[in-house]
Design a protein around this motif. Sequence first.
Motif, PDB file in Angstrom:
ATOM      1  N   ALA A 115       8.055  47.545 -12.589  1.00  0.00           N
ATOM      2  CA  ALA A 115       8.032  46.197 -13.156  1.00  0.00           C
ATOM      3  C   ALA A 115       8.647  46.150 -14.549  1.00  0.00           C
ATOM      4  O   ALA A 115       8.810  45.079 -15.116  1.00  0.00           O
ATOM      5  CB  ALA A 115       6.598  45.671 -13.214  1.00  0.00           C
ATOM      6  N   ARG A 160      11.658  46.802  -7.113  1.00  0.00           N
ATOM      7  CA  ARG A 160      10.425  46.267  -7.643  1.00  0.00           C
ATOM      8  C   ARG A 160       9.328  46.310  -6.592  1.00  0.00           C
ATOM      9  O   ARG A 160       9.515  45.912  -5.450  1.00  0.00           O
ATOM     10  CB  ARG A 160      10.702  44.821  -8.090  1.00  0.00           C
ATOM     11  CG  ARG A 160       9.515  43.945  -8.255  1.00  0.00           C
ATOM     12  CD  ARG A 160       9.064  43.820  -9.691  1.00  0.00           C
ATOM     13  NE  ARG A 160      10.100  44.027 -10.677  1.00  0.00           N
ATOM     14  CZ  ARG A 160      10.813  43.063 -11.228  1.00  0.00           C
ATOM     15  NH1 ARG A 160      10.618  41.833 -10.877  1.00  0.00           N
ATOM     16  NH2 ARG A 160      11.698  43.333 -12.132  1.00  0.00           N
ATOM     17  N   ARG A 210       5.948  44.705  -5.764  1.00  0.00           N
ATOM     18  CA  ARG A 210       5.122  43.587  -6.178  1.00  0.00           C
ATOM     19  C   ARG A 210       3.683  43.853  -5.792  1.00  0.00           C
ATOM     20  O   ARG A 210       3.392  44.192  -4.661  1.00  0.00           O
ATOM     21  CB  ARG A 210       5.595  42.340  -5.456  1.00  0.00           C
ATOM     22  CG  ARG A 210       6.021  41.278  -6.400  1.00  0.00           C
ATOM     23  CD  ARG A 210       6.240  40.031  -5.615  1.00  0.00           C
ATOM     24  NE  ARG A 210       7.152  39.171  -6.342  1.00  0.00           N
ATOM     25  CZ  ARG A 210       7.470  37.951  -5.926  1.00  0.00           C
ATOM     26  NH1 ARG A 210       7.007  37.501  -4.810  1.00  0.00           N
ATOM     27  NH2 ARG A 210       8.267  37.212  -6.633  1.00  0.00           N
ATOM     28  N   GLN A 250       4.465  39.679 -15.882  1.00  0.00           N
ATOM     29  CA  GLN A 250       5.769  39.234 -16.342  1.00  0.00           C
ATOM     30  C   GLN A 250       6.763  39.164 -15.183  1.00  0.00           C
ATOM     31  O   GLN A 250       7.486  38.179 -15.020  1.00  0.00           O
ATOM     32  CB  GLN A 250       6.271  40.204 -17.410  1.00  0.00           C
ATOM     33  CG  GLN A 250       7.695  40.006 -17.824  1.00  0.00           C
ATOM     34  CD  GLN A 250       8.030  40.858 -19.032  1.00  0.00           C
ATOM     35  OE1 GLN A 250       7.636  40.571 -20.153  1.00  0.00           O
ATOM     36  NE2 GLN A 250       8.751  41.930 -18.811  1.00  0.00           N
ATOM     37  N   ALA A 251       6.763  40.195 -14.357  1.00  0.00           N
ATOM     38  CA  ALA A 251       7.699  40.247 -13.235  1.00  0.00           C
ATOM     39  C   ALA A 251       7.420  39.112 -12.257  1.00  0.00           C
ATOM     40  O   ALA A 251       8.343  38.454 -11.787  1.00  0.00           O
ATOM     41  CB  ALA A 251       7.596  41.600 -12.538  1.00  0.00           C
ATOM     42  N   VAL A 252       6.134  38.859 -11.985  1.00  0.00           N
ATOM     43  CA  VAL A 252       5.777  37.786 -11.045  1.00  0.00           C
ATOM     44  C   VAL A 252       6.264  36.437 -11.582  1.00  0.00           C
ATOM     45  O   VAL A 252       6.867  35.638 -10.869  1.00  0.00           O
ATOM     46  CB  VAL A 252       4.253  37.755 -10.811  1.00  0.00           C
ATOM     47  CG1 VAL A 252       3.842  36.513 -10.047  1.00  0.00           C
ATOM     48  CG2 VAL A 252       3.809  39.008 -10.082  1.00  0.00           C
ATOM     49  N   ASP A 267      10.119  36.107 -11.592  1.00  0.00           N
ATOM     50  CA  ASP A 267      10.627  35.927 -10.226  1.00  0.00           C
ATOM     51  C   ASP A 267      10.439  34.492  -9.765  1.00  0.00           C
ATOM     52  O   ASP A 267      11.281  33.923  -9.078  1.00  0.00           O
ATOM     53  CB  ASP A 267       9.921  36.883  -9.252  1.00  0.00           C
ATOM     54  CG  ASP A 267      10.376  38.321  -9.449  1.00  0.00           C
ATOM     55  OD1 ASP A 267      11.376  38.517 -10.167  1.00  0.00           O
ATOM     56  OD2 ASP A 267       9.739  39.231  -8.899  1.00  0.00           O
TER      57      ASP A 267
END
Lengths: 323, 323
Positions: free
Chosen positions: A254, A263, A265, B190-192, B195
């Motif tokens: 991440a 990535r 999730r 942050q990644a969620v 995205d």
Amino acid sequence: MSDPLLELDALQKIYPTGSGQLHAVDGVSLTLNRGESLGLVGESGCGKSTLVRVLARLIDPSAGAIRIDGQSIGDIPARRFGTHPQRKRIQVVFQDPTDSLNPQFRIFDSIADPLRRLGGRKTRTEVSDAVYEAARITRLPPELLMRYPHQLSGGQKARVGIARAIILRPDVLILDEPTSALDVSVQVVILQLLGELRETLGMSYLFVSHDLNVVKLVCDRVAVMYLGKIIECAPVDQIFARPAHPYTRALLSAIPGARDTARIRLDGEPRSPIDPAPNVCRFYGRCPMGQDLCAQKAPPLTNIGAHSAACHFRLDTRQEVLA
Amino acid sequence: MTPLLDIQNLSVDFATRDGTVHALENVSFQLARGETMGLVGESGSGKSVSAYAVMRLLGGSARVRADRMISGGVDLLTATDAEVAALRGKRMTMIFQNARSALNPIRPIGQQIADVLRVHRAMPRRAAKQAAIAALAEVRIPDPERRYHAYPFELSGGMCQRVMIALAFASEPELLIADEPTTGLDVTTQAVIMDLIREKSSQRRMSTILITHDLTLAAEYCDRFAVMHAGHVVEQGTTADIFERAAHPYTGLLMKATPHGASNLSDLAAIPGSLPDLRRDLPPCRFVHRCAHSAPACAAALPRVPLEPSHEVSCHMPWKVSA
């Protein structure tokens, strides 16, 4: 290099809540060696900050031991620890330099405060000399010492936070997200200053952060925390090149800019820290590789060389992952 | 194709007790539909002021001038407050930096989203509630029906941030300005969130301005960049232009300060000097005092040098990026 300075043994901090026992720190065993910089990473809510507060002896652990140079300090009540001789060996640099400085204290007094409280009897000149010396080595311009926190920039306040933490020449410096409130450019200066001070003053660091790019640069070893437990601990190169725990792998994937790895999730929220089932892996339910075994037996932290991880299906022992 | 957002020579001054602050000078950029532009630079470089100017949220002390300022066909320079109010929150929305303080603390979060739906999309009460719950689910808030009734203080920082995003998306805007949407969040959250923003941009052809000082993060999500320093856009171009062919010395220094990709702390370099005092009379190039390549020519008016159709730099000596 294995010269333990600070040892945590099955450390536990449990808070009673209306709906049960909240296991904030749950059986953490960790060693900080002399001269070492140990990173502590994990998502917010994983217990990092509680661990820091127990270590700095601001709060009492519920169980377990803390030893510095073999001497137990975990059983000294937090109330009394404030004046204990061992107190000055562990200092903390707090996260937000603005919130952690008393707005009514001049910078000089903020830096002098630990010395006046714990440094034994000192004349005014001795205190003043020590403050100027601390300002000098943290490269804080001396003309700022008579000002108040609101007159300083973020980078200058970060230096004040470091100056007052090192004025007693501690053995262990706990750095709680020391640069998260700073701009990239200022962050560089502060990280480089910390790197330099570790060598010149011979300190050991516990570096708490969620910025893995930073941890990679300043730490020798990294411990990954998840829901109150250490789930992986290894030298920094190993953890980045070959994470053993699926959570660590997801965390690394991440990081922005980690383009070379797909990535992973993580769906859902972590399990509740209130009355966690002792036989279930804490990561179960969110883990992309969870199996029935993980719900029946919590995996213990096991070592392969210097690399420990708590997973039944360690990634670093699996051929298809290594390939 | 006409761009969604067209800003030409935007200047903003603030009248303060200590003199006039020249916060922005001749800032120009365009944003196409469906495009994501990163606005990067140190704190104080004018990123947020630019955003507030576009949203017409600057207070009475601001003096805004521009040759052109058009968003979605509406002229922001001549539109009445009522016309802008109809646009704001509906066709253009903003994710503010600190989600917890941007949300209404005494109104359940679900109702705050329903309010937006009822005002801007004229939904009846019950439909708005259902849509708000769906919006919460979309930003991956667990148990959205229950959380509909939660107050901001009952949620973690990451969850408040996600509510803020649900709020911004609720009116299906054409333009989203995200001001440091993930600062202080864990890498996984942050990644969620990033995205999600990307998903919306491609699904609804929403245009996004991402304000950040995290270059690594921005590189992953942005099509184009505008680099700001002391109220100027010093360079703009595609992500490849900026990361592979940076032409302004400041852009180069910003990248050298970013921890990602560095293997050693000494590989990083802080940006020398500090931002100039924006209350003073400033030289045409506001970077000249910090620049290692400044020459007598730099005292002349600041040029805008097109290097490629997509790539423009405000520098007399482009490409002289310190290697």
